[in-house]
Enzyme design. Structure first.
Site, short mmCIF file in Angstrom:
data_model
loop_
_atom_site.label_atom_id
_atom_site.label_comp_id
_atom_site.label_asym_id
_atom_site.label_seq_id
_atom_site.Cartn_x
_atom_site.Cartn_y
_atom_site.Cartn_z
N PRO A 114 0.80 -1.22 0.00
CG PRO A 114 0.10 -0.92 2.21
CD PRO A 114 0.83 -1.88 1.31
CG ASP A 144 0.84 2.51 5.06
OD1 ASP A 144 0.17 2.25 6.08
OD2 ASP A 144 2.07 2.58 5.05
CD1 TRP A 170 7.20 1.27 9.49
CD2 TRP A 170 7.01 0.31 7.48
NE1 TRP A 170 7.72 2.12 8.56
CE2 TRP A 170 7.63 1.56 7.32
CE3 TRP A 170 6.79 -0.49 6.36
CZ2 TRP A 170 8.03 2.05 6.08
CZ3 TRP A 170 7.20 -0.01 5.13
CH2 TRP A 170 7.81 1.25 5.00
CD GLN A 201 8.79 -0.65 1.24
OE1 GLN A 201 8.51 -1.11 2.34
NE2 GLN A 201 8.64 0.63 0.95
CD1 TRP A 244 4.08 -4.13 3.55
CD2 TRP A 244 4.60 -4.80 1.48
NE1 TRP A 244 2.98 -4.74 3.02
CE2 TRP A 244 3.26 -5.16 1.75
CE3 TRP A 244 5.14 -5.10 0.23
CZ2 TRP A 244 2.46 -5.83 0.82
CZ3 TRP A 244 4.35 -5.76 -0.70
CH2 TRP A 244 3.03 -6.12 -0.41
CE LYS A 273 17.14 7.44 -3.42
NZ LYS A 273 17.28 7.04 -2.03
CE LYS A 301 8.24 16.36 -3.28
NZ LYS A 301 7.45 16.12 -2.10
#
Ligand SMILES: [Zn+2]
Ligand SMILES: [Zn+2]
Length: 742
Positions: free
Chosen positions: A47, A86, A518, A554, A558, A591, A594
């Site tokens: 999610p 999530d 989590w 993750q 996750w 990478k 922002k």
């Protein structure tokens, strides 16, 4: 007649037409309904959070998450795809704090917890429309009309059920441990959250002189990178079998490990040499006067195994309040835990010179003070990686806090064993990045001293201290002193429910904490179906997943929480195959972030080159797990090479087929009657078909894409180029028919 192919390749309007058709005809829905009795291929959606805009990284994960289920659908499987959101946790709370112009827990309490969590709830779908639009445009088929949402009562109830089962096994406990703690957010964090926030920083590297008691002008030389912990020092640690020396240096006597003499600047003379055990029990003078009362219980040398000669002086400063090793030493020797730092990370009144100051900001003043009192040997800048809060970027502190833990260390062997059976793509993640993380697993710090989250479902009796974990709304109703109809399973509502203690009849109150979000997302295999309260059958058929795929970070997020929870509850992995995706880089290979301002808006590519071009590029350019450079020229180049070539070949065929009024239905020609060139191509097409299937079944997307690309290249550069004249002939003889049919 074939439909005329436009010479200009304008893919975007074509894609829009296809999307329109998919929508109008509900093609995704039909692709599932038409396969009622087909074997299931199970996919779990990790999610995302919809309180932020989707970015290029999400586009990559979504095109890969579409590809495999789509391929499986095409090869006859039924692939249900439920979207999910999530919605709990710090990320949401932080946004709301910003929105309201408040910061920190005291201001939230002032504002009102009920209003605050209402704001949180309202904010979680801020960008749902943008997500929907992007998801649809990139062609990710997933059911966004019936998503699972982690803040729904049904979802929370399933999470409560899981927590109760873990609690019943005795694997959910309250402990006082040194945990990573964010002073701004006012809560401890779990090790997997910490793992996501390491940054290279410069900290002061300090060599301090601790006066040896009763020995004039003699000091232990001690190194630390956290000067703010020095006021809480209670002991020094050495390793008993290392060799230590006493040296004459700049008119003083210093004690340090022989193997660390290099830290001294300038000349020195060794005047004594002995093993570390000789130092044990020697007393020293505390270097700060704040805890004079503790003099009898502290301030002497102990032996400890974790002392190394990698850096420092071989003598380690011990502050049990602020380090895990320190805390263990403290317990062993009964040292006091000196904790002069409040929940906001500021010094309390005991440390009067810096009272009210954020501890890391006090480092400078502390150094100056040491220098003035001539107990600073030297200080330098020291570059190392230090953990920051993954949400608010505040440097974390290690604090002794009482928190609730899941005893993951008790299932460490099991986790390792189960991990062996998971197909990781790429394979090295299994024993590498993920396996290592499991090897070093520590108990999961589950509780968060925050507001917007699944409330920890444990009630404690005011009188006798009896604890009870509530596993369902039904159970909550039955045990509640006041009857109630409906309840939202959030703070502050659940805090108002008082239970009757089954042991003594007194009032039981809920603990104030919520849980790590989590845990929410890791519970999705069953919580998305409100299992075990509903859909038991369905769950049995859709657990574990055949395929999941998310980005590499993750492995500590996750992928980890999924595995831990399913191991605790079902004794098996919740996923069989996992495809790990790398990060998205810019044209220079940096990478995207922002922060650096090098983010490419995926919509620019979608509007100009189209989704197919973008998808193709992301599949073919490099394996999904290696970092992919993503920039428009590269997408265009890949579009030209594959889609453009395919387009031209087909356009060539249509042009001549229409001139000849060729109708393929009127002809048939056995391959044995065709030319060698034709038979070569037919054979090629069939072997490519077989190869691509094998590669796709192995989740080897890039090889499959490259295999197809080389076929298109062969058709264009060999077959069409060599056969061109055959289409130009005026007679419709067998050779020409063969060319058309092929
Ligand atoms: Zn924070
Ligand atoms: Zn009781």
């Amino acid at each position: 007649m074939f439909k005329k192919v436009e010479p200009t390749m304008n893919f975007v309007p074509i894609e829009e037409k296809v999307l329109d058709f998919w929508n109008r005809e509900q093609v995704f829905k039909k692709s599932i309904e038409n396969r009622k009795d087909a074997p299931n291929y199970v996919f779990y959606e990790g999610p995302p959070t919809a309180n932020g805009m989707p970015h290029a990284g999400h586009v990559l994960t979504r095109v890969v998450k579409d590809l495999i289920p789509r391929y499986k659908t095409m090869t006859g499987f039924r692939v249900d795809r439920k979207a999910g959101w999530d919605t709990h946790g710090l990320p949401v709370e932080l946004e709301v704090e910003k929105q309201l112009g408040i910061s920190g827990k005291p201001q939230i309490e002032n504002y009102g917890v009920e209003d605050f969590i209402k704001k949180c709830k309202n904010s979680v779908f801020t960008y749902e429309q943008e997500w929907r639009k992007m998801t649809e445009r990139v062609g990710f088929w997933i059911d966004m009309d019936n998503p699972y949402v982690t803040y729904h009562n049904t979802y929370i109830e399933s999470v409560w059920w899981a927590l109760k089962r873990i609690w019943e096994k005795g694997l959910l406990y309250k402990g006082n441990k040194v945990v990573p703690y964010c002073p701004r957010c006012g809560t401890s964090l779990s090790s997997h959250e910490v793992a996501q926030g390491y940054k290279e920083v410069e900290d002061p590297s300090v060599f301090a002189k601790f006066p040896v008691a009763g020995e004039e002008n003699t000091y232990f030389l001690v190194w630390t990178t956290t000067p703010w912990t020095l006021p809480s020092n209670v002991a020094l640690a050495v390793k008993d079998n290392y060799i230590y020396v006493k040296v004459e240096h700049n008119g003083e006597k210093l004690i340090l490990a022989e193997g660390r003499l290099e830290v001294l600047d300038g000349e020195y003379t060794i005047i004594d040499k002995f093993p570390g055990e000789k130092l044990v029990s020697i007393k020293y003078e505390p270097i700060f006067p704040f805890f004079e009362d503790e003099k009898d219980r502290a301030y002497y040398v102990v032996a400890a195994d974790f002392v190394t000669l990698d850096d420092g002086t071989g003598i380690v400063h011990i502050a049990p309040a602020f380090g895990e090793d320190d805390s263990r030493v403290g317990q062993k020797y009964g040292f006091p835990v000196l904790q002069p730092v409040d929940a906001q990370g500021k010094f309390t009144e005991e440390v009067s010179p810096w009272e009210g100051m954020f501890v890391k900001d006090a480092d400078k003043g502390i150094l100056k003070d040491l220098k003035n009192r001539n107990i600073l040997y030297k200080s330098q800048k020291y570059k190392h990686s230090y953990p920051f809060c993954w949400r608010c970027d505040t440097p974390l502190l290690y604090y002794g806090r009482s928190s609730w833990f899941i005893k993951t260390t008790a299932i460490r062997e099991k986790l390792l064993e189960i991990n062996k059976g998971i197909n990781w793509h790429p394979e090295h993640i299994r024993d590498g990045r993920f396996g290592n993380f499991l090897e070093n697993v520590i108990d999961w710090c589950l509780s968060r001293e925050r507001y917007w989250g699944t409330p920890l479902n444990i009630w404690i009796c005011d009188d006798c201290g009896h604890q009870h974990a509530v596993g369902s709304i039904q159970e909550l109703k039955e045990m509640s002193k006041e009857p109630f109809e409906d309840i939202e399973l959030h703070k502050p509502y659940v805090d108002d429910v008082t239970l009757e203690c089954p042991k003594c009849g007194s009032d039981m109150k809920r603990v104030p904490e919520v849980i790590d979000c989590w845990f929410d997302s890791g519970a999705m295999p069953f919580a998305q179906y409100h299992y075990p309260f509903e859909n038991e059958d369905y769950f049995d058929k859709h657990f574990p997943a055949d395929f999941i795929s998310e980005a590499i970070d993750q492995t500590r997020g996750w992928f980890y929480s999924l595995l831990v929870i399913s191991t605790l509850l079902f004794d098996k992995s919740p996923y069989k195959n996992v495809l790990v995706m790398g990060h998205i880089l810019d044209e220079q290979g940096i990478k995207m972030s922002k922060h650096k301002g090098n983010v490419l808006d995926p919509w620019k590519v979608l509007d100009e080159q189209g989704a197919d071009a973008m998808r193709w590029y992301l599949y073919v350019a490099s394996p999904p797990w290696s970092p992919s450079r993503f920039y428009q020229d590269a997408v265009s180049e890949s579009q030209r090479r594959f889609l453009g070539t395919l387009w031209n070949v087909y356009s060539f065929f249509v042009l001549y087929a229409n001139i000849d009024d060729f109708d393929p239905k009127q002809y048939s020609l056995d391959p044995t009657d065709r030319s060698e060139m034709d038979r070569w191509l037919l054979s090629k097409v069939n072997s490519v078909n077989k190869k691509v299937r094998q590669e796709m079944d192995n989740l080897d997307i890039t090889s499959a894409a490259r295999t197809m690309e080389s076929l298109i290249d062969d058709i264009s550069n060999w077959y069409v180029r060599r056969s061109r004249e055959r289409y130009w002939k005026s007679d419709m003889d067998n050779d020409k028919i063969a060319a058309y049919l092929t």
